[in-house]
Design a protein around this motif. Structure first.
Motif, PDB file in Angstrom:
ATOM      1  N   LEU A  72      39.564  33.787  44.048  1.00  0.00           N
ATOM      2  CA  LEU A  72      38.887  32.684  44.441  1.00  0.00           C
ATOM      3  C   LEU A  72      37.532  32.471  43.681  1.00  0.00           C
ATOM      4  O   LEU A  72      37.407  32.916  42.547  1.00  0.00           O
ATOM      5  CB  LEU A  72      39.010  32.334  46.052  1.00  0.00           C
ATOM      6  CG  LEU A  72      40.497  32.337  46.418  1.00  0.00           C
ATOM      7  CD1 LEU A  72      40.201  32.532  48.135  1.00  0.00           C
ATOM      8  CD2 LEU A  72      41.232  31.340  46.170  1.00  0.00           C
ATOM      9  N   ILE A  73      36.640  32.000  44.351  1.00  0.00           N
ATOM     10  CA  ILE A  73      35.452  31.590  43.810  1.00  0.00           C
ATOM     11  C   ILE A  73      34.651  32.741  43.284  1.00  0.00           C
ATOM     12  O   ILE A  73      33.781  32.763  42.353  1.00  0.00           O
ATOM     13  CB  ILE A  73      34.494  30.600  44.702  1.00  0.00           C
ATOM     14  CG1 ILE A  73      33.484  29.933  43.995  1.00  0.00           C
ATOM     15  CG2 ILE A  73      34.005  31.502  45.498  1.00  0.00           C
ATOM     16  CD1 ILE A  73      32.830  28.568  44.674  1.00  0.00           C
ATOM     17  N   TRP A  76      34.237  33.414  39.286  1.00  0.00           N
ATOM     18  CA  TRP A  76      32.966  33.013  38.538  1.00  0.00           C
ATOM     19  C   TRP A  76      32.210  34.030  37.926  1.00  0.00           C
ATOM     20  O   TRP A  76      31.601  34.260  37.041  1.00  0.00           O
ATOM     21  CB  TRP A  76      32.375  31.736  39.038  1.00  0.00           C
ATOM     22  CG  TRP A  76      33.129  30.533  39.227  1.00  0.00           C
ATOM     23  CD1 TRP A  76      33.681  29.927  40.043  1.00  0.00           C
ATOM     24  CD2 TRP A  76      33.517  29.637  37.691  1.00  0.00           C
ATOM     25  NE1 TRP A  76      34.541  28.799  39.439  1.00  0.00           N
ATOM     26  CE2 TRP A  76      34.371  28.666  38.335  1.00  0.00           C
ATOM     27  CE3 TRP A  76      33.238  29.952  36.305  1.00  0.00           C
ATOM     28  CZ2 TRP A  76      34.646  27.792  37.462  1.00  0.00           C
ATOM     29  CZ3 TRP A  76      33.750  28.925  35.616  1.00  0.00           C
ATOM     30  CH2 TRP A  76      34.515  27.833  36.032  1.00  0.00           C
ATOM     31  N   ASP A  77      31.829  34.730  38.948  1.00  0.00           N
ATOM     32  CA  ASP A  77      30.722  35.832  38.843  1.00  0.00           C
ATOM     33  C   ASP A  77      31.235  37.128  38.138  1.00  0.00           C
ATOM     34  O   ASP A  77      30.630  37.881  37.422  1.00  0.00           O
ATOM     35  CB  ASP A  77      30.125  36.129  40.116  1.00  0.00           C
ATOM     36  CG  ASP A  77      28.962  35.071  41.196  1.00  0.00           C
ATOM     37  OD1 ASP A  77      28.542  34.723  40.110  1.00  0.00           O
ATOM     38  OD2 ASP A  77      29.010  35.157  42.032  1.00  0.00           O
ATOM     39  N   GLU A  78      32.478  37.267  38.516  1.00  0.00           N
ATOM     40  CA  GLU A  78      33.080  38.703  37.959  1.00  0.00           C
ATOM     41  C   GLU A  78      33.605  38.281  36.457  1.00  0.00           C
ATOM     42  O   GLU A  78      33.606  39.285  35.740  1.00  0.00           O
ATOM     43  CB  GLU A  78      34.374  38.672  38.706  1.00  0.00           C
ATOM     44  CG  GLU A  78      33.981  39.080  40.281  1.00  0.00           C
ATOM     45  CD  GLU A  78      35.198  38.997  41.120  1.00  0.00           C
ATOM     46  OE1 GLU A  78      34.960  39.708  42.203  1.00  0.00           O
ATOM     47  OE2 GLU A  78      36.360  38.769  40.734  1.00  0.00           O
ATOM     48  N   SER A  79      34.054  37.261  36.040  1.00  0.00           N
ATOM     49  CA  SER A  79      34.469  36.885  34.846  1.00  0.00           C
ATOM     50  C   SER A  79      34.289  35.643  34.095  1.00  0.00           C
ATOM     51  O   SER A  79      34.090  35.504  32.875  1.00  0.00           O
ATOM     52  CB  SER A  79      35.678  37.699  34.300  1.00  0.00           C
ATOM     53  OG  SER A  79      36.749  36.819  35.068  1.00  0.00           O
ATOM     54  N   TRP A  80      34.592  34.550  34.844  1.00  0.00           N
ATOM     55  CA  TRP A  80      34.749  33.519  34.108  1.00  0.00           C
ATOM     56  C   TRP A  80      33.704  32.870  33.637  1.00  0.00           C
ATOM     57  O   TRP A  80      33.672  32.000  32.643  1.00  0.00           O
ATOM     58  CB  TRP A  80      35.431  32.363  35.481  1.00  0.00           C
ATOM     59  CG  TRP A  80      36.623  32.840  36.041  1.00  0.00           C
ATOM     60  CD1 TRP A  80      37.481  33.690  35.584  1.00  0.00           C
ATOM     61  CD2 TRP A  80      37.128  32.237  37.366  1.00  0.00           C
ATOM     62  NE1 TRP A  80      38.527  33.917  36.457  1.00  0.00           N
ATOM     63  CE2 TRP A  80      38.317  33.376  37.683  1.00  0.00           C
ATOM     64  CE3 TRP A  80      36.841  31.252  38.350  1.00  0.00           C
ATOM     65  CZ2 TRP A  80      38.978  32.987  38.690  1.00  0.00           C
ATOM     66  CZ3 TRP A  80      37.628  31.184  39.339  1.00  0.00           C
ATOM     67  CH2 TRP A  80      38.735  31.898  39.525  1.00  0.00           C
ATOM     68  N   MET A  81      32.450  32.774  33.979  1.00  0.00           N
ATOM     69  CA  MET A  81      31.115  32.327  33.323  1.00  0.00           C
ATOM     70  C   MET A  81      31.218  32.797  31.883  1.00  0.00           C
ATOM     71  O   MET A  81      30.580  32.261  31.062  1.00  0.00           O
ATOM     72  CB  MET A  81      29.982  32.706  34.346  1.00  0.00           C
ATOM     73  CG  MET A  81      29.983  31.785  35.621  1.00  0.00           C
ATOM     74  SD  MET A  81      29.622  30.080  35.426  1.00  0.00           S
ATOM     75  CE  MET A  81      27.907  30.094  35.029  1.00  0.00           C
ATOM     76  N   GLN A  82      31.693  33.944  31.735  1.00  0.00           N
ATOM     77  CA  GLN A  82      31.349  34.611  30.449  1.00  0.00           C
ATOM     78  C   GLN A  82      32.712  34.465  29.371  1.00  0.00           C
ATOM     79  O   GLN A  82      32.453  34.534  28.267  1.00  0.00           O
ATOM     80  CB  GLN A  82      31.202  36.208  30.515  1.00  0.00           C
ATOM     81  CG  GLN A  82      30.962  37.100  29.258  1.00  0.00           C
ATOM     82  CD  GLN A  82      29.565  36.574  28.753  1.00  0.00           C
ATOM     83  OE1 GLN A  82      28.838  36.121  29.176  1.00  0.00           O
ATOM     84  NE2 GLN A  82      29.657  36.635  27.247  1.00  0.00           N
TER      85      GLN A  82
END
Length: 435
Positions: A72-73, A76-82
């Motif tokens: 879930l959200i 973003w911190d784990e991989s999606w932002m990069q």
């Protein structure tokens, strides 16, 4: 006494040639990795929308189940932002000859082109107020022409148009005549969408630079099909789509390249939270990030950028040189077949015959081609149509065989004969494929 039917002999020779070319094709082992390649459907539109890889179906399913559904959200911190930067670097490495930190996955092609051309124009004017012209050719893809016209009106500039042959493209001589003291930005397509004309991008970039202008390259019909060396050719800026030869899927987000030497000079015009120095500061004013993050605007379209990873990995595995060699062989074969089967029916090749000046597709011209395209689509033979009277044969090297190419061109022959027999080319136009 027995006689040989010339038509049968020609047919037999073409079949034998197609089989021999398939047998010697080093890339043939990858064809079965694409969804639908095992069917009888002939796909001549990979230059508009590429077939998906089977691995991409698995990737999308796993993402929905495990990352989106499971994390879930937190994703973003784990991989999606990069992810926009990691996949952007993969595009740079596999498809456009760019060192890390210069390519990002962003918005649609149109939005990214707008941002890049507008940013380049503003930077040029800020450095020299006399530079108020944007140079573009009249046969460039409609989006490119429309947005240049809009930016010029918006920013108090003007457009300098280059007239070109629709069966060719922008030559060095034509560009040299168009640029000068007032040129701010040049916008060109590396491969012309209509004819498949392949420009000498390095030479045209030098001409723009000699005039003191910045150049923006549209790589939509070249990334993943022909070699591009953005760094070595000293590109300033480039934008390309990912749903053609990169197989990202319908509407998958485009990529933008900005040379490292220019990144801090360009102020992107759509200031959104994702392009700020501290994305989650939620501060009172916009402060652009360093590097390629400054060219993002809103939330990255993560699902839309997943599928292209599998094609990028495959391109890296086989090498763009091998892909280009197969592309040349496919288009050369298509031109030979067209000369044998279609030229007697009045069909002409509206693409460069020199493979060094031709990208990954061939356009065949005849007044009946609008109707021919509609007839072919109903028979599961899928080219696309472009005015005036052009049937585009898009041959994706990783997923197209020579036997498939011959089968499709035989269907084109039959459809042209049928339309000639009807004595009219008026019929319902098929839904146009993207660019």
């Amino acid at each position: 006494m027995t006689t040989t039917d010339p038509a049968r002999t020609t047919a037999s020779n073409l079949e034998a040639e197609a089989s021999a070319l398939d047998a010697s094709d080093a890339l043939r082992i990858h064809r079965d990795a694409f969804v639908g390649a095992e069917t009888s459907l002939v796909y001549f539109d990979g230059n508009s929308l590429g077939r998906p890889l089977r691995a991409s179906i698995d990737r999308l399913t796993a993402f929905a189940r495990d990352e989106w559904g499971g994390r879930l959200i937190r994703g973003w911190d784990e991989s999606w932002m990069q992810l926009p930067f990691d996949i952007g670097d993969a595009v740079g490495r596999a498809a456009i000859g760019a060192a890390p930190g210069q390519t990002v996955i962003g918005d649609s092609t149109t939005v990214l082109l707008y941002k890049m051309v507008r940013a380049a124009f503003d930077a040029a004017v800020a450095a020299d107020a006399a530079r108020v012209e944007i140079v573009v050719d009249r046969d460039n893809f409609p989006t490119d022409r429309y947005l240049v016209d809009g930016i010029a009106a918006e920013r108090g500039g003007r457009v300098r148009w280059i007239d070109v042959d629709t069966a060719g493209g922008v030559s060095a001589e034509a560009l040299r005549a168009a640029v000068g003291r007032e040129t701010a930005v040049v916008l060109l397509s590396h491969v012309a969408y209509r004819s498949g004309y392949l420009t000498d991008a390095a030479a045209l970039t030098r001409i723009a630079h000699e005039a003191g202008a910045l150049i923006v390259w549209d790589l939509c019909h070249s990334a993943g099909s022909v070699p591009v060396e953005a760094d070595a050719w000293e590109f300033d800026i480039a934008v390309g789509c990912t749903y053609k030869y990169l197989n990202g899927g319908p509407g998958s987000p485009a990529f933008a390249y900005v040379a490292a030497r220019l990144q801090d000079r360009l102020a992107q015009p759509i200031q959104g939270w994702m392009g700020t120095a501290d994305v989650f500061a939620m501060g009172p004013e916009y402060r652009p990030a360093e590097g390629m993050r400054r060219f993002l605007s809103g939330t990255p379209p993560i699902v839309g950028m997943l599928a292209m990873q599998d094609t990028l990995a495959l391109i890296e595995e086989v090498g763009i040189g091998a892909i280009r060699a197969k592309s040349i062989a496919l288009t050369e074969f298509a031109v030979r077949v067209a000369d044998e089967l279609l030229a007697p029916l009045g069909v002409s090749v509206a693409s460069p015959r020199d493979p060094a000046a031709r990208g990954g597709h061939v356009t065949l011209a005849h007044p009946a081609m609008r109707a021919v395209t509609a007839r072919l689509w109903a028979q599961d033979v899928i080219p696309d149509y472009r005015d005036p009277g052009g049937l585009r044969i898009g041959l994706s090297p990783l997923s197209t065989s020579f036997t498939e190419t011959l089968a499709g061109l035989r269907a084109v022959e039959a459809a042209v004969r049928a339309e000639r027999g009807r004595g009219t080319s008026e019929t319902k136009r098929p839904h146009p494929a993207q660019s």
